[in-house]
Motif scaffolding. Sequence first.
Motif, PDB file in Angstrom:
ATOM      1  N   ALA A 233       6.451  -4.285   4.990  1.00 16.63           N
ATOM      2  CA  ALA A 233       6.951  -5.173   3.947  1.00 16.63           C
ATOM      3  C   ALA A 233       7.783  -6.315   4.520  1.00 16.63           C
ATOM      4  N   SER A 234       8.317  -6.111   5.706  1.00  8.47           N
ATOM      5  CA  SER A 234       9.257  -7.065   6.286  1.00  8.47           C
ATOM      6  C   SER A 234       8.554  -8.147   7.089  1.00  8.47           C
ATOM      7  N   ASP A 235       9.314  -9.187   7.428  1.00  5.47           N
ATOM      8  CA  ASP A 235       8.782 -10.265   8.257  1.00  5.47           C
ATOM      9  C   ASP A 235       8.577  -9.831   9.706  1.00  5.47           C
ATOM     10  N   GLU A 236       9.065  -8.653  10.057  1.00 11.19           N
ATOM     11  CA  GLU A 236       8.846  -8.134  11.410  1.00 11.19           C
ATOM     12  C   GLU A 236       7.368  -7.880  11.683  1.00 11.19           C
ATOM     13  N   SER A 237       6.585  -7.702  10.621  1.00 12.50           N
ATOM     14  CA  SER A 237       5.143  -7.451  10.771  1.00 12.50           C
ATOM     15  C   SER A 237       4.333  -8.682  10.383  1.00 12.50           C
ATOM     16  N   SER A 238       4.898  -9.870  10.581  1.00 15.80           N
ATOM     17  CA  SER A 238       4.306 -11.110  10.076  1.00 15.80           C
ATOM     18  C   SER A 238       2.927 -11.441  10.655  1.00 15.80           C
ATOM     19  N   PHE A 239       2.566 -10.847  11.790  1.00 15.74           N
ATOM     20  CA  PHE A 239       1.250 -11.129  12.390  1.00 15.74           C
ATOM     21  C   PHE A 239       0.355  -9.897  12.347  1.00 15.74           C
ATOM     22  N   ILE A 240       0.620  -9.009  11.404  1.00 16.58           N
ATOM     23  CA  ILE A 240      -0.167  -7.781  11.262  1.00 16.58           C
ATOM     24  C   ILE A 240      -0.837  -7.787   9.902  1.00 16.58           C
ATOM     25  N   THR A 241      -2.158  -7.764   9.889  1.00 13.13           N
ATOM     26  CA  THR A 241      -2.905  -7.657   8.636  1.00 13.13           C
ATOM     27  C   THR A 241      -4.258  -7.005   8.894  1.00 13.13           C
ATOM     28  N   GLY A 242      -4.771  -6.340   7.886  1.00 16.54           N
ATOM     29  CA  GLY A 242      -6.060  -5.671   7.994  1.00 16.54           C
ATOM     30  C   GLY A 242      -6.044  -4.426   8.844  1.00 16.54           C
ATOM     31  N   THR A 243      -4.857  -3.883   9.104  1.00 17.28           N
ATOM     32  CA  THR A 243      -4.753  -2.710   9.969  1.00 17.28           C
ATOM     33  C   THR A 243      -4.733  -1.420   9.164  1.00 17.28           C
ATOM     34  N   ILE A 244      -5.114  -0.336   9.824  1.00 18.31           N
ATOM     35  CA  ILE A 244      -4.990   1.016   9.289  1.00 18.31           C
ATOM     36  C   ILE A 244      -4.126   1.780  10.276  1.00 18.31           C
ATOM     37  N   ILE A 245      -2.931   2.154   9.862  1.00 19.08           N
ATOM     38  CA  ILE A 245      -1.977   2.794  10.757  1.00 19.08           C
ATOM     39  C   ILE A 245      -1.795   4.249  10.361  1.00 19.08           C
ATOM     40  N   LYS A 246      -2.060   5.140  11.295  1.00 21.97           N
ATOM     41  CA  LYS A 246      -1.919   6.578  11.037  1.00 21.97           C
ATOM     42  C   LYS A 246      -0.462   7.011  11.205  1.00 21.97           C
ATOM     43  N   VAL A 247      -0.002   7.806  10.276  1.00 24.99           N
ATOM     44  CA  VAL A 247       1.309   8.466  10.380  1.00 24.99           C
ATOM     45  C   VAL A 247       1.019   9.947  10.175  1.00 24.99           C
ATOM     46  N   ASP A 248       0.549  10.587  11.240  1.00 25.15           N
ATOM     47  CA  ASP A 248      -0.014  11.930  11.054  1.00 25.15           C
ATOM     48  C   ASP A 248       0.441  12.947  12.097  1.00 25.15           C
ATOM     49  N   GLY A 249       1.453  12.617  12.895  1.00 27.93           N
ATOM     50  CA  GLY A 249       1.959  13.581  13.871  1.00 27.93           C
ATOM     51  C   GLY A 249       0.920  14.061  14.870  1.00 27.93           C
ATOM     52  N   GLY A 250      -0.141  13.257  15.040  1.00 28.68           N
ATOM     53  CA  GLY A 250      -1.189  13.638  15.971  1.00 28.68           C
ATOM     54  C   GLY A 250      -2.255  14.544  15.380  1.00 28.68           C
ATOM     55  N   LEU A 251      -2.274  14.683  14.058  1.00 27.14           N
ATOM     56  CA  LEU A 251      -3.280  15.530  13.401  1.00 27.14           C
ATOM     57  C   LEU A 251      -4.702  15.093  13.756  1.00 27.14           C
TER      58      LEU A 251
END
Length: 256
Positions: A233-251
């Motif tokens: 949501a923040s401007d820190e990710s201003s050059f990130i779009t169209g990504t799929i980011i896993k938050v799965d603990g390595g599942l």
Amino acid sequence: MGRLDGKVAIVTGAGQGIGRASALALAAEGARVVVSDIADAAGEAVVAEIGRAGGDAIYHCADVGLSGDVQALVEAAVAHYGRLDVYVNNAGIAVPGSAVDISEDDWTRVINVNLSGMWRGIKFAIPQMVKSGGGSIINMASVQALMGFEDWAGYAAAKGGVLALTQQVAVEYGARGIRVNAIAPGTIMTPMNEKIFEEADDPEELASTWNSWHALGRFGQPNEVAQLVVFLASDESSFITGTIIKVDGGLSIKGC
């Protein structure tokens, strides 16, 4: 100064689980948050919690399965706060069943909420974000879009569609300042999963089994997903779009 000062965010399905954690985390970083759910008491409790912490939030009841509700949600956010910068497409339902066994009614219901509901959010949020000079749409997918689990055909199909929709909209509206990304959580201890443990014959054995699936040796907590929501949501990710980011603990990388 918060990382999201001046931004207005909508979070659907914000009454519990990942949605609740995301609403709290966004507000803690300075965003003004529209908490949306179909469970009024739960949604209003989140607004009260944000207020006690010094944040700014309102509640708006909306069923993402209905276009009129989603349109009214976006309009309410803009009417109250004057703009829209962040839309967290989180609301969803869990409907089990294999491709053969799931009923047509259940198939239609899970696709309508988990995929079409996200399209509705995108459809009505983007015109307002363009007026605000850009924005960030965050779609809550699942690792079930990337790997198979028995008896979840409709859920997996919907979440797979979310990934494709995320990339498509990112391409279509990137030039208008709209970033669109998807998060693919693994096993997160939400009320949905807590219910599974409550109904299990041996909750301790089930917990041990679930833990063993993950490279980190445990399942996750809602706030661990919410921190990524804040980043996207923040401007820190201003050059990130169209990504799929896993938050799965390595599942998704661990073998049996």
